[in-house]
Design a protein around this motif. Structure first.
Motif, PDB file in Angstrom:
ATOM      1  N   ASP A   1       0.842  -1.543   0.541  1.00  0.00           N
ATOM      2  CA  ASP A   1      -0.072   0.046  -0.307  1.00  0.00           C
ATOM      3  C   ASP A   1       0.944   1.638  -0.311  1.00  0.00           C
ATOM      4  O   ASP A   1       0.659   2.397  -0.707  1.00  0.00           O
ATOM      5  CB  ASP A   1      -1.155  -0.536   1.569  1.00  0.00           C
ATOM      6  CG  ASP A   1      -1.644  -0.918   0.537  1.00  0.00           C
ATOM      7  OD1 ASP A   1      -2.689  -1.379  -0.430  1.00  0.00           O
ATOM      8  OD2 ASP A   1      -2.636  -1.332   2.074  1.00  0.00           O
TER       9      ASP A   1
ATOM     10  N   TYR B   1       2.002   1.834  -3.407  1.00  0.00           N
ATOM     11  CA  TYR B   1       1.443   2.291  -4.167  1.00  0.00           C
ATOM     12  C   TYR B   1       0.966   4.002  -4.310  1.00  0.00           C
ATOM     13  O   TYR B   1       0.730   4.686  -4.984  1.00  0.00           O
ATOM     14  CB  TYR B   1      -0.545   1.877  -4.270  1.00  0.00           C
ATOM     15  CG  TYR B   1      -1.163   0.684  -4.638  1.00  0.00           C
ATOM     16  CD1 TYR B   1      -0.733   0.082  -6.099  1.00  0.00           C
ATOM     17  CD2 TYR B   1      -1.192  -0.997  -4.002  1.00  0.00           C
ATOM     18  CE1 TYR B   1      -1.822  -0.223  -6.752  1.00  0.00           C
ATOM     19  CE2 TYR B   1      -1.792  -1.850  -5.274  1.00  0.00           C
ATOM     20  CZ  TYR B   1      -1.884  -1.593  -6.475  1.00  0.00           C
ATOM     21  OH  TYR B   1      -2.517  -2.662  -6.509  1.00  0.00           O
TER      22      TYR B   1
ATOM     23  N   ILE C   1      -5.256   6.488  -3.770  1.00  0.00           N
ATOM     24  CA  ILE C   1      -5.598   4.911  -3.331  1.00  0.00           C
ATOM     25  C   ILE C   1      -6.535   3.925  -2.632  1.00  0.00           C
ATOM     26  O   ILE C   1      -7.477   3.409  -3.127  1.00  0.00           O
ATOM     27  CB  ILE C   1      -3.884   4.866  -3.048  1.00  0.00           C
ATOM     28  CG1 ILE C   1      -3.061   5.373  -4.123  1.00  0.00           C
ATOM     29  CG2 ILE C   1      -3.474   2.674  -2.343  1.00  0.00           C
ATOM     30  CD1 ILE C   1      -3.124   4.418  -5.317  1.00  0.00           C
ATOM     31  N   ILE C   2      -6.998   5.390  -1.586  1.00  0.00           N
ATOM     32  CA  ILE C   2      -7.986   3.829  -0.523  1.00  0.00           C
ATOM     33  C   ILE C   2      -8.932   4.007  -1.822  1.00  0.00           C
ATOM     34  O   ILE C   2      -9.882   3.161  -1.927  1.00  0.00           O
ATOM     35  CB  ILE C   2      -8.253   4.656  -0.064  1.00  0.00           C
ATOM     36  CG1 ILE C   2      -6.985   4.527   1.539  1.00  0.00           C
ATOM     37  CG2 ILE C   2      -9.669   4.402   1.154  1.00  0.00           C
ATOM     38  CD1 ILE C   2      -7.299   4.892   2.425  1.00  0.00           C
TER      39      ILE C   2
ATOM     40  N   GLU D   1      -8.845   2.206  -4.699  1.00  0.00           N
ATOM     41  CA  GLU D   1      -9.223   0.150  -4.135  1.00  0.00           C
ATOM     42  C   GLU D   1     -10.588   0.400  -4.126  1.00  0.00           C
ATOM     43  O   GLU D   1     -11.169  -1.209  -4.098  1.00  0.00           O
ATOM     44  CB  GLU D   1      -8.700  -0.428  -3.257  1.00  0.00           C
ATOM     45  CG  GLU D   1      -6.366  -0.096  -3.516  1.00  0.00           C
ATOM     46  CD  GLU D   1      -6.288  -1.367  -4.242  1.00  0.00           C
ATOM     47  OE1 GLU D   1      -6.677  -2.209  -3.409  1.00  0.00           O
ATOM     48  OE2 GLU D   1      -5.671  -0.978  -5.295  1.00  0.00           O
TER      49      GLU D   1
ATOM     50  N   ARG E   1       2.087  -8.069  -3.384  1.00  0.00           N
ATOM     51  CA  ARG E   1       0.985  -8.488  -3.438  1.00  0.00           C
ATOM     52  C   ARG E   1       0.954 -10.192  -3.690  1.00  0.00           C
ATOM     53  O   ARG E   1      -0.525 -10.653  -3.062  1.00  0.00           O
ATOM     54  CB  ARG E   1       0.337  -7.818  -4.623  1.00  0.00           C
ATOM     55  CG  ARG E   1      -1.826  -7.896  -4.372  1.00  0.00           C
ATOM     56  CD  ARG E   1      -2.404  -7.217  -5.418  1.00  0.00           C
ATOM     57  NE  ARG E   1      -4.094  -6.712  -4.398  1.00  0.00           N
ATOM     58  CZ  ARG E   1      -4.509  -6.270  -5.151  1.00  0.00           C
ATOM     59  NH1 ARG E   1      -4.019  -4.532  -5.836  1.00  0.00           N
ATOM     60  NH2 ARG E   1      -5.603  -5.542  -4.340  1.00  0.00           N
TER      61      ARG E   1
ATOM     62  N   TYR F   1     -10.557  -3.067   2.244  1.00  0.00           N
ATOM     63  CA  TYR F   1     -10.194  -2.066   1.808  1.00  0.00           C
ATOM     64  C   TYR F   1     -12.568  -1.104   0.932  1.00  0.00           C
ATOM     65  O   TYR F   1     -11.900  -0.544   0.872  1.00  0.00           O
ATOM     66  CB  TYR F   1      -9.512  -2.612   0.469  1.00  0.00           C
ATOM     67  CG  TYR F   1      -8.111  -2.538   0.456  1.00  0.00           C
ATOM     68  CD1 TYR F   1      -7.919  -1.323   0.329  1.00  0.00           C
ATOM     69  CD2 TYR F   1      -7.984  -3.891   0.107  1.00  0.00           C
ATOM     70  CE1 TYR F   1      -5.851  -1.748   0.302  1.00  0.00           C
ATOM     71  CE2 TYR F   1      -6.350  -3.685   0.300  1.00  0.00           C
ATOM     72  CZ  TYR F   1      -5.569  -2.907   0.720  1.00  0.00           C
ATOM     73  OH  TYR F   1      -4.171  -3.573   0.706  1.00  0.00           O
TER      74      TYR F   1
END
Length: 350
Positions: free
Chosen positions: A65, A68, A89-90, A93, A253, A329
């Motif tokens: 994360d 990212y 990003i949050i 996702e 990942r 997420y």
């Protein structure tokens, strides 16, 4: 690209988290009911997990994360602050988790970037280049892991033969081919010759029975040209940072699953390579799933790939894997979304 605020917020709806949750729970319940080898005792195995691999799994997930966030900031040329990058990003996702994988959250990502202060052309360019580099990782990595784990990547068991009719290799080949073609076409259009790409689209849609899509083709071609213009003139360092961060993100990942499986079942070095290879294949097949965030599809395919080797810990490993990589997420996005909306619209008002 028509960024209609109502449609965007319909996608970014916190209430939509329950759809993939119900799908995932339903498939897990089905697998639990169908498999006689899975009992309530299997669920208690979660308390027997080795601490070090579990801690490593959380660390790898956190590192991914962070990668990212770093990458989106580098892609935007540091136009986004670290705080803005985290929000992007949050929510990106979250959008991916509540929309079918085959559809993706491109329009939502563009909208989020624009609300963070980027113009449409830049938002389009950064979203497209992110998608191209992500897909390029699959396109390059899949043949590598296929060769390394050749003969072991597709497990042979009776459940696969009866339920999927030996179709996993076919599903993988079809998914990989679609992703590869799409990736190379988009890379050529955005990075090489966007004008030619638009010309091709207009020629194709000049055919009589395709004319209804001509306006959409023109808009798509124009967006590609706009994105390409924004990316023109970037130096080698820019592309190197994006490439290395993409490799780091996706390797982390996939490696997270290795940590989870090691927590419940000791694996040899070669077995870890096979696990990594199978995870790549699973992810590629998930990309063409019609369900939100591949919910249900992921749980089912995971069981098909790993049951033969993991045995009694397959069920709990499956649950643990999805609890770490998907559901956080959903709920984190639902919690962050109201605060982000208040933040960006208050900023605009000022």
């Amino acid at each position: 690209m028509k960024l209609e605020k109502e449609k965007i917020f319909k996608t970014l709806n916190p209430n939509k988290v329950w759809i993939p949750v119900l799908l995932g729970v339903s498939i897990v319940a089905f697998l639990f009911y169908q498999d006689d080898s899975v009992t309530l005792e299997n669920l208690s195995l979660i308390f027997e997990a080795e601490i070090l691999p579990v801690a490593l799994a959380f660390f790898v997930l956190f590192a991914r994360d962070v990668g990212y966030v770093y990458r989106i900031r580098m892609i935007t040329g540091k136009r986004l602050t670290w705080k803005s990058s985290i929000y992007v990003i949050i929510l990106w996702e979250f959008a991916s988790a509540v929309t079918p994988s085959v559809v993706g959250g491109t329009a939502v990502a563009v909208f989020i970037l624009m609300k963070e202060g980027l113009k449409l052309g830049k938002a389009l360019a950064y979203t497209m280049i992110t998608a191209i580099f992500d897909n390029m990782y699959f396109v390059v990595m899949a043949p590598i892991v296929y060769l390394i784990a050749s003969g072991h990547i597709f497990p042979q068991n009776s459940m696969i033969e009866t339920q999927l009719g030996r179709s996993l290799p076919t599903l993988f080949i079809v998914s990989y081919s679609l992703i590869a073609v799409y990736t190379f076409v988009m890379a050529f259009a955005v990075l090489v010759n966007p004008r030619w790409f638009r010309w091709i689209l207009l020629k194709i849609t000049s055919i009589k029975f395709l004319r209804r899509w001509r306006q959409g083709a023109y808009e798509q071609g124009s967006e590609i040209m706009m994105a390409s213009k924004e990316l023109r003139g970037r130096d080698f360092t820019y592309w190197l940072k994006i490439s290395l961060s993409t490799i780091f993100i996706w390797t982390a990942r996939y490696a997270m699953l290795n940590c989870v499986i090691e927590a419940f079942s000791n694996q040899s070095f070669f077995e870890h390579i096979v696990i990594f290879a199978r995870h790549v294949v699973i992810w590629i097949t998930m990309l063409v799933s019609p369900t939100p965030g591949s919910s249900g599809t992921a749980e089912f395919i995971f069981t098909q790939f790993f049951k033969e080797d993991l045995g009694s810990v397959t069920f709990i490993t499956n649950i643990f894997w999805r609890l770490m990589t998907y559901y956080p997420y959903l709920f984190l996005g639902a919690l962050v979304l109201p605060r982000w909306i208040a933040r960006v619209f208050k900023k605009k008002k000022k």
